[in-house]
Design a protein around this motif. Structure first.
Motif, mmCIF file in Angstrom:
data_model
loop_
_atom_site.group_PDB
_atom_site.id
_atom_site.type_symbol
_atom_site.label_atom_id
_atom_site.label_comp_id
_atom_site.label_asym_id
_atom_site.label_seq_id
_atom_site.Cartn_x
_atom_site.Cartn_y
_atom_site.Cartn_z
ATOM 1 N N ASP A 195 38.299 41.809 32.283
ATOM 2 C CA ASP A 195 37.385 42.952 32.234
ATOM 3 C C ASP A 195 36.333 42.782 31.138
ATOM 4 O O ASP A 195 35.141 43.044 31.353
ATOM 5 N N LYS A 198 33.746 40.056 32.017
ATOM 6 C CA LYS A 198 32.789 40.484 33.046
ATOM 7 C C LYS A 198 31.740 41.422 32.466
ATOM 8 O O LYS A 198 30.557 41.342 32.826
ATOM 9 N N ASP A 202 27.832 40.335 32.755
ATOM 10 C CA ASP A 202 26.911 41.207 33.503
ATOM 11 C C ASP A 202 25.663 41.558 32.699
ATOM 12 O O ASP A 202 24.641 41.945 33.279
ATOM 13 N N ASN A 221 44.443 33.509 40.355
ATOM 14 C CA ASN A 221 43.150 33.962 40.877
ATOM 15 C C ASN A 221 42.685 35.300 40.314
ATOM 16 O O ASN A 221 41.792 35.928 40.881
ATOM 17 N N TYR A 223 40.885 35.506 37.865
ATOM 18 C CA TYR A 223 39.528 35.230 37.402
ATOM 19 C C TYR A 223 38.590 34.846 38.545
ATOM 20 O O TYR A 223 37.522 34.271 38.307
ATOM 21 N N ALA A 224 38.959 35.167 39.780
ATOM 22 C CA ALA A 224 38.151 34.749 40.941
ATOM 23 C C ALA A 224 36.715 35.260 40.856
ATOM 24 O O ALA A 224 35.764 34.522 41.151
ATOM 25 N N ASP A 225 36.526 36.513 40.452
ATOM 26 C CA ASP A 225 35.172 37.066 40.348
ATOM 27 C C ASP A 225 34.359 36.353 39.274
ATOM 28 O O ASP A 225 33.140 36.200 39.403
ATOM 29 N N ILE A 226 35.037 35.924 38.220
ATOM 30 C CA ILE A 226 34.350 35.243 37.126
ATOM 31 C C ILE A 226 33.969 33.822 37.533
ATOM 32 O O ILE A 226 32.879 33.333 37.200
ATOM 33 N N ASN A 228 32.960 32.876 40.297
ATOM 34 C CA ASN A 228 31.776 32.963 41.153
ATOM 35 C C ASN A 228 30.623 33.755 40.533
ATOM 36 O O ASN A 228 29.618 33.989 41.197
ATOM 37 N N HIS A 229 30.752 34.140 39.274
ATOM 38 C CA HIS A 229 29.703 34.931 38.630
ATOM 39 C C HIS A 229 28.469 34.045 38.390
ATOM 40 O O HIS A 229 28.589 32.907 37.932
#
Length: 295
Positions: A195, A198, A202, A221, A223-226, A228-229
């Motif tokens: 969190d 991110k 951002d 996973n 950190y999946a969003d990270i 692909n950030h």
């Protein structure tokens, strides 16, 4: 210094980043693992000379090249040394391995469950020296021991503040807020860290990128969003005390994370091996870590 070839290699290459950056505090343990006991040296200069010989042996080994090793993180004294008759960063890039430099000066005492980085008063001069020698990026480590939101937020703030300076010096910062695998609440630490990271990613200006070096999470996973950030050039994983087998098994569960291992890369290397034996052992470790990073 950052250039498009190195950026493309790190961003899109299949492989991993070797961590060859043991500092003064961790060098005796690294040498002991290599089979060199503390009675083999009598002062820091001799100790650093022996660890440099080990690193040069790794870097000059035939199996250590850019086909599977994307980059290598160097200790300051290693950056200033020679390999194959060249400055180490130049030699690495001649093998298509991107050079990085460890810039942190160790850890503060634990507060709020974390250990912040010590001050780095010579950061600008060190980065300038790295740029002059052809270094692409930097790495800096802090440690999270407990799932304390205030402490983890402070660590991430510090890492991104210093990363901004490093970007201004023309280098790619690799941010490493390590979560101890011995933590009793690793999963909570992972979630809080994700969190906080991110939030900062951002807010980075459009087009600005950093790298992240994180502990392999307890729950795959997260950190999946990270990964692909758009502000993340690459997310790499530290072995954090896991054996090679454990680290590779856990890493392979996390899509998009690649390795940046130290102990797990060096685990079976011994100074008494012949050159052929040494390269065979190193090749086996590289193959295993490469496979885990390519999933």
């Amino acid at each position: 210094m950052q250039n498009s070839q190195m950026t493309d290699k790190i961003a899109t290459g299949i492989g991993f980043i070797a961590a060859l950056d043991q500092s003064g505090g961790s060098t005796p343990k690294a040498l002991a693992g290599y089979g060199i006991k503390e009675d083999a040296y009598s002062n820091d200069d001799e100790m650093f000379g022996l660890i440099h010989e080990m690193r040069v042996r790794i870097m000059t080994s035939p199996s250590f090249n850019g086909e599977r090793v994307l980059g290598a993180i160097l200790f300051e004294k290693t950056m200033d040394g020679q390999a194959g008759g060249m400055d180490v960063p130049e030699y690495l890039w001649s093998k298509a391995v991107v050079p990085f430099l460890k810039v942190d000066k160790g850890l503060e005492d634990e507060v709020n469950g974390v250990q912040m980085m010590k001050p780095m008063p010579d950061l600008a001069a060190l980065c300038a020296r790295g740029v002059s020698k052809g270094v692409y990026g930097t790495k800096m480590r802090s440690v999270i021991n407990l799932a304390n939101k205030e402490g983890i937020a402070a660590i991430v703030n510090q890492q991104f503040d210093v990363a901004g300076d490093i970007l201004s010096y023309g280098l790619m910062p690799m941010i490493e807020p390590e979560i101890s695998i011995k933590s009793a609440d690793r999963a909570q630490c992972d979630a809080i860290l994700a969190d906080e990271l991110k939030k900062h990613l951002d807010t980075l200006p459009k087009g600005t990128q950093v790298m992240l070096k994180l502990s392999i999470p307890q729950n795959a996973n997260i950190y999946a969003d990270i990964v692909n950030h758009p502000a993340v050039l690459r997310l790499v994983a530290l072995s954090g005390g896991f054996s090679t087998d454990e680290a590779c098994t856990e890493l392979a569960k996390n899509k998009g994370m690649i390795a940046s291992f130290s102990r797990a890369l060096l685990e079976k290397l011994q100074h008494g091996l012949s050159d052929d034996e040494f390269d065979e052992v190193l090749n086996n470790a590289i193959a295993q870590i490469y496979a885990a990073s390519a999933t």
